[in-house]
Design an enzyme around this catalytic site. Structure first.
Site, PDB file in Angstrom:
ATOM      1  N   ASP A  12    -103.343  25.276  19.031  1.00  0.00           N
ATOM      2  CA  ASP A  12    -103.411  24.187  18.055  1.00  0.00           C
ATOM      3  C   ASP A  12    -103.685  22.860  18.756  1.00  0.00           C
ATOM      4  O   ASP A  12    -103.210  22.624  19.868  1.00  0.00           O
ATOM      5  CB  ASP A  12    -102.086  24.111  17.289  1.00  0.00           C
ATOM      6  CG  ASP A  12    -102.232  23.418  15.946  1.00  0.00           C
ATOM      7  OD1 ASP A  12    -103.372  23.081  15.572  1.00  0.00           O
ATOM      8  OD2 ASP A  12    -101.220  23.211  15.271  1.00  0.00           O
ATOM      9  N   GLY A  13    -104.450  22.013  18.078  1.00  0.00           N
ATOM     10  CA  GLY A  13    -104.659  20.646  18.564  1.00  0.00           C
ATOM     11  C   GLY A  13    -106.042  20.352  19.111  1.00  0.00           C
ATOM     12  O   GLY A  13    -106.280  19.251  19.621  1.00  0.00           O
ATOM     13  N   ARG A  16    -107.595  17.285  17.199  1.00  0.00           N
ATOM     14  CA  ARG A  16    -106.925  16.023  17.520  1.00  0.00           C
ATOM     15  C   ARG A  16    -107.242  15.584  18.947  1.00  0.00           C
ATOM     16  O   ARG A  16    -107.384  14.393  19.227  1.00  0.00           O
ATOM     17  CB  ARG A  16    -105.414  16.182  17.327  1.00  0.00           C
ATOM     18  CG  ARG A  16    -104.957  15.951  15.901  1.00  0.00           C
ATOM     19  CD  ARG A  16    -103.525  16.367  15.692  1.00  0.00           C
ATOM     20  NE  ARG A  16    -103.421  17.822  15.547  1.00  0.00           N
ATOM     21  CZ  ARG A  16    -102.263  18.473  15.501  1.00  0.00           C
ATOM     22  NH1 ARG A  16    -101.129  17.803  15.622  1.00  0.00           N
ATOM     23  NH2 ARG A  16    -102.239  19.771  15.334  1.00  0.00           N
ATOM     24  N   HIS A  29    -112.967  22.237  19.971  1.00  0.00           N
ATOM     25  CA  HIS A  29    -112.923  23.699  19.887  1.00  0.00           C
ATOM     26  C   HIS A  29    -113.609  24.337  21.094  1.00  0.00           C
ATOM     27  O   HIS A  29    -113.144  25.347  21.616  1.00  0.00           O
ATOM     28  CB  HIS A  29    -113.584  24.166  18.590  1.00  0.00           C
ATOM     29  CG  HIS A  29    -112.834  23.778  17.350  1.00  0.00           C
ATOM     30  ND1 HIS A  29    -111.472  24.009  17.201  1.00  0.00           N
ATOM     31  CD2 HIS A  29    -113.249  23.173  16.205  1.00  0.00           C
ATOM     32  CE1 HIS A  29    -111.093  23.569  16.012  1.00  0.00           C
ATOM     33  NE2 HIS A  29    -112.140  23.050  15.400  1.00  0.00           N
ATOM     34  N   ARG A  63    -111.751  25.257   5.753  1.00  0.00           N
ATOM     35  CA  ARG A  63    -112.179  24.047   6.461  1.00  0.00           C
ATOM     36  C   ARG A  63    -113.610  23.685   6.040  1.00  0.00           C
ATOM     37  O   ARG A  63    -114.315  24.504   5.456  1.00  0.00           O
ATOM     38  CB  ARG A  63    -112.098  24.261   7.974  1.00  0.00           C
ATOM     39  CG  ARG A  63    -110.669  24.414   8.471  1.00  0.00           C
ATOM     40  CD  ARG A  63    -110.606  24.477   9.972  1.00  0.00           C
ATOM     41  NE  ARG A  63    -109.226  24.559  10.440  1.00  0.00           N
ATOM     42  CZ  ARG A  63    -108.856  24.435  11.717  1.00  0.00           C
ATOM     43  NH1 ARG A  63    -109.771  24.260  12.651  1.00  0.00           N
ATOM     44  NH2 ARG A  63    -107.583  24.512  12.049  1.00  0.00           N
ATOM     45  N   LEU A 123    -105.125  42.488  32.370  1.00  0.00           N
ATOM     46  CA  LEU A 123    -104.472  41.877  31.212  1.00  0.00           C
ATOM     47  C   LEU A 123    -104.961  42.503  29.911  1.00  0.00           C
ATOM     48  O   LEU A 123    -106.158  42.714  29.718  1.00  0.00           O
ATOM     49  CB  LEU A 123    -104.774  40.372  31.194  1.00  0.00           C
ATOM     50  CG  LEU A 123    -104.208  39.572  30.011  1.00  0.00           C
ATOM     51  CD1 LEU A 123    -102.695  39.429  30.136  1.00  0.00           C
ATOM     52  CD2 LEU A 123    -104.867  38.198  29.931  1.00  0.00           C
TER      53      LEU A 123
END
Length: 235
Positions: A12-13, A16, A29, A63, A123
């Site tokens: 998130d963020g 901003r 993004h 969005r 991973l």
């Protein structure tokens, strides 16, 4: 430190972060996407075995169209990049969510990525795309109901283990630690079933600024938690 086996992150963020630099949201993004690669590598070096990130939710379609289109373009490019990164780092990639809602070319790239990495031993990297936990649970209920109708499953045989098999995350252990960046403190319809006994960590750091050091802070906090799973520890 005790390293969590499975870490889930709500990225998130990005918007901003970009706005704070006088840049469009899509720039944020793009930088956030690059940071995912860095954190994947750092996670594996630290001993984390499973990493699940929330890339695009079922609600994100609401969005503005230009932002959604840019995110889909970024996703297409990331599938190519991730294929190279996975080969380099021996990473096994799996996408969770309702893939039927994505364009055909994106679905093809996802299947190609999963097939190419399925034997990798590094991973285990899960990407939640067009994912919403309520949607996942409803899809799982429908599948189980269809199997009951077809005589493949008896209703009384449905327990947590059986139901878990119908979820997108089947065969993946539940997260030990959830991290959400940018200061928001909500789950946003993410892994509601799987997070039943997960430790939560919220940070004001915006996702593009989330570094190895910030990941270490989250794991340090995780090590201070007393995980009892509803029980009581003996004195």
């Amino acid at each position: 430190m005790k390293i969590p086996q499975h870490v889930a992150i709500i990225l998130d963020g990005n918007g901003r972060w970009a706005k704070g630099k006088g840049m469009p949201r899509n720039y944020g993004h793009a930088q956030g996407s690059k940071n995912v690669e860095r954190i994947c590598e750092e996670s594996w070096h630290m001993g984390i075995k499973y990493l699940t990130v929330y890339a695009f939710s079922t609600e994100n379609w609401n969005r503005p169209k230009d932002e959604v289109d840019a995110l889909m373009k970024l996703l297409r490019n990331y599938m190519k990049t991730c294929l190279k990164t996975a080969a380099k780092n021996d990473m096994k990639v799996r996408v969770i969510g309702d893939l039927s809602g994505l364009d055909e070319d994106i679905r093809s790239r996802i299947l190609e990525l999963e097939e190419a990495t399925k034997e990798n031993g590094g991973l285990n990297f899960q990407i939640a795309i067009n994912y919403g936990s309520r949607d996942e649970i409803l899809r799982a209920v429908r599948k189980a109901a269809a199997d009951c109708r077809d005589g493949k499953l008896e209703p009384e045989d449905i327990d947590e283990k059986v139901f878990d098999h119908y979820l997108d995350t089947h065969d993946i252990p539940d997260p030990d630690l959830l991290i959400r960046t940018s200061g928001e403190q909500r789950l946003s319809n993410y892994l509601l079933w799987q997070l039943a006994y997960t430790e939560f960590y919220f940070t004001d750091v915006l996702w593009p600024d989330f570094t190895k050091k910030e990941l270490e802070k989250a794991i340090e906090q995780y090590n201070r938690r007393d995980r009892r799973y509803g029980g009581v520890k003996e004195a």
